[in-house]
Design a protein around this motif. Structure first.
Motif, short mmCIF file in Angstrom:
data_model
loop_
_atom_site.label_atom_id
_atom_site.label_comp_id
_atom_site.label_asym_id
_atom_site.label_seq_id
_atom_site.Cartn_x
_atom_site.Cartn_y
_atom_site.Cartn_z
N GLN A 1 -2.30 -14.12 -11.29
CA GLN A 1 -3.56 -14.44 -10.60
C GLN A 1 -3.30 -15.04 -9.22
N TRP A 2 -4.39 -15.15 -8.44
CA TRP A 2 -4.35 -15.97 -7.24
C TRP A 2 -3.91 -17.37 -7.65
N TYR A 3 -2.99 -17.96 -6.89
CA TYR A 3 -2.35 -19.19 -7.33
C TYR A 3 -3.34 -20.29 -7.72
N GLN B 1 -6.34 -20.05 -8.79
CA GLN B 1 -7.41 -19.60 -9.67
C GLN B 1 -7.55 -20.45 -10.93
N GLU C 1 6.56 -17.65 -1.31
CA GLU C 1 5.38 -18.15 -2.02
C GLU C 1 5.08 -19.59 -1.64
N SER D 1 -2.10 -21.87 2.80
CA SER D 1 -3.40 -21.76 2.12
C SER D 1 -4.01 -23.09 1.72
#
Length: 306
Positions: free
Chosen positions: A124-126, A128, A164, A171
């Motif tokens: 998933q999106w980190y 999420q 990452e 982000s």
């Protein structure tokens, strides 16, 4: 006041005293447990004087009373509060969280302590899986470790790539600004301890059979990588300390002082007032003359061993 009314009032006061004493006993049990642990291993050299116990308990109970007021304000005003607790293993985050939640309503103030991500969550999106634990109006959520796992344990232990990590640092400021813009009050704490103090606490866990479960292989490995964690922490604080969501560092070498300091500071981060409550009057119990309470078989009772 008649003799009967005076006797009844005296009984009510005595029952209230017992109830309050039991509430205090819960905190005393926690402190006695920590004193037992401290006796297993001598404290590191240079440890400062202990905080006076009477002062500690008096201030803790006063602050917990204020936390109840804060909880009522958050609930009635529909506020959304998120508090992140980060720091090295054994830094004392759990002890502070326990004292914050000890007198609060778990329907208003809850703890999010997420396990390692599943295979599906890794895809998933980190952010999420953390988003699903964010509060709705009238709630406080305390994250016992948070999305900053990526900047700490995941980075140091090699559970993610440097690419990452860089994406996380790009982000997370925008993610947190978005949370703040949505009306969430976001408070971030880093619990700081010394190398010697962490070694002391790990030794206590190793020697105490009641605490050994808290010492995971990851914790043991973190001792070897102390300097790597230090570099990761310094990078994280430098790159994610933003005006909308600043970091607050708690000196956590002295556990009692760290608890009082952290709770006292948290109370300043959410302006709150007193919620006026209407007086509560217990109605008279309805009694039906044809009701007879049925007997409970003796074998159903828990044995009275104490």
């Amino acid at each position: 006041m008649s003799e009967f009314e005076a006797s009844r009032q005296s009984a009510v006061i005595e029952a209230l005293r017992r109830e309050i004493a039991e509430a205090y006993d819960e905190e005393l049990e926690l402190e006695i447990e920590e004193e037992r642990l401290a006796g297993l291993v001598p404290p590191p050299e240079g440890a400062g004087p202990a905080l006076d116990r009477r002062l500690y308990f008096r201030e803790l109970l006063r602050l917990q009373h204020e936390l109840v007021r804060l909880q009522d304000w958050v609930h009635t005003q529909g506020l959304k509060v998120v508090v992140l607790f980060e720091g090295r293993d054994s830094a004392g985050k759990g002890g502070v969280i326990k004292r914050i939640t000890q007198r609060l309503n778990p329907r208003v103030c809850r703890v999010a302590a997420l396990p390692a991500p599943s295979e599906r969550e890794r895809g998933q999106w980190y952010f999420q899986r953390y988003v699903s634990h964010l509060p709705t109006g009238g709630e406080m959520v305390l994250f016992d470790r948070s999305w900053y796992n990526r900047a700490g344990v995941e980075r140091v232990m090699g559970f993610c790539s440097e690419a990452e990590v860089e994406e996380f640092f790009r982000s997370v400021p925008e993610f947190e600004r978005m949370l703040v813009r949505s009306g969430i009050v976001l408070v971030k704490y880093w619990f700081s301890i010394t190398d010697a103090e962490q070694a002391h606490r790990f030794e206590m866990r190793i020697r105490d059979p009641l605490k050994q479960w808290k010492l995971s292989p990851m914790d043991v490995e973190s001792r070897r990588r102390w300097e790597s964690y230090t570099r990761a922490k310094e990078d994280m604080l430098a790159r994610t300390h933003i005006p909308e969501a600043p970091w607050w560092v708690v000196d956590a070498v002295d556990k009692p002082r760290a608890r009082l300091n952290c709770i006292s500071h948290l109370l300043t981060q959410v302006p709150y007032g007193t919620v006026e409550r209407p007086p509560v009057h217990l109605p008279e119990r309805v009694r039906n003359p044809d009701y007879v309470r049925g007997p409970i078989p003796a074998e159903m009772y828990v044995p009275a061993r104490y």
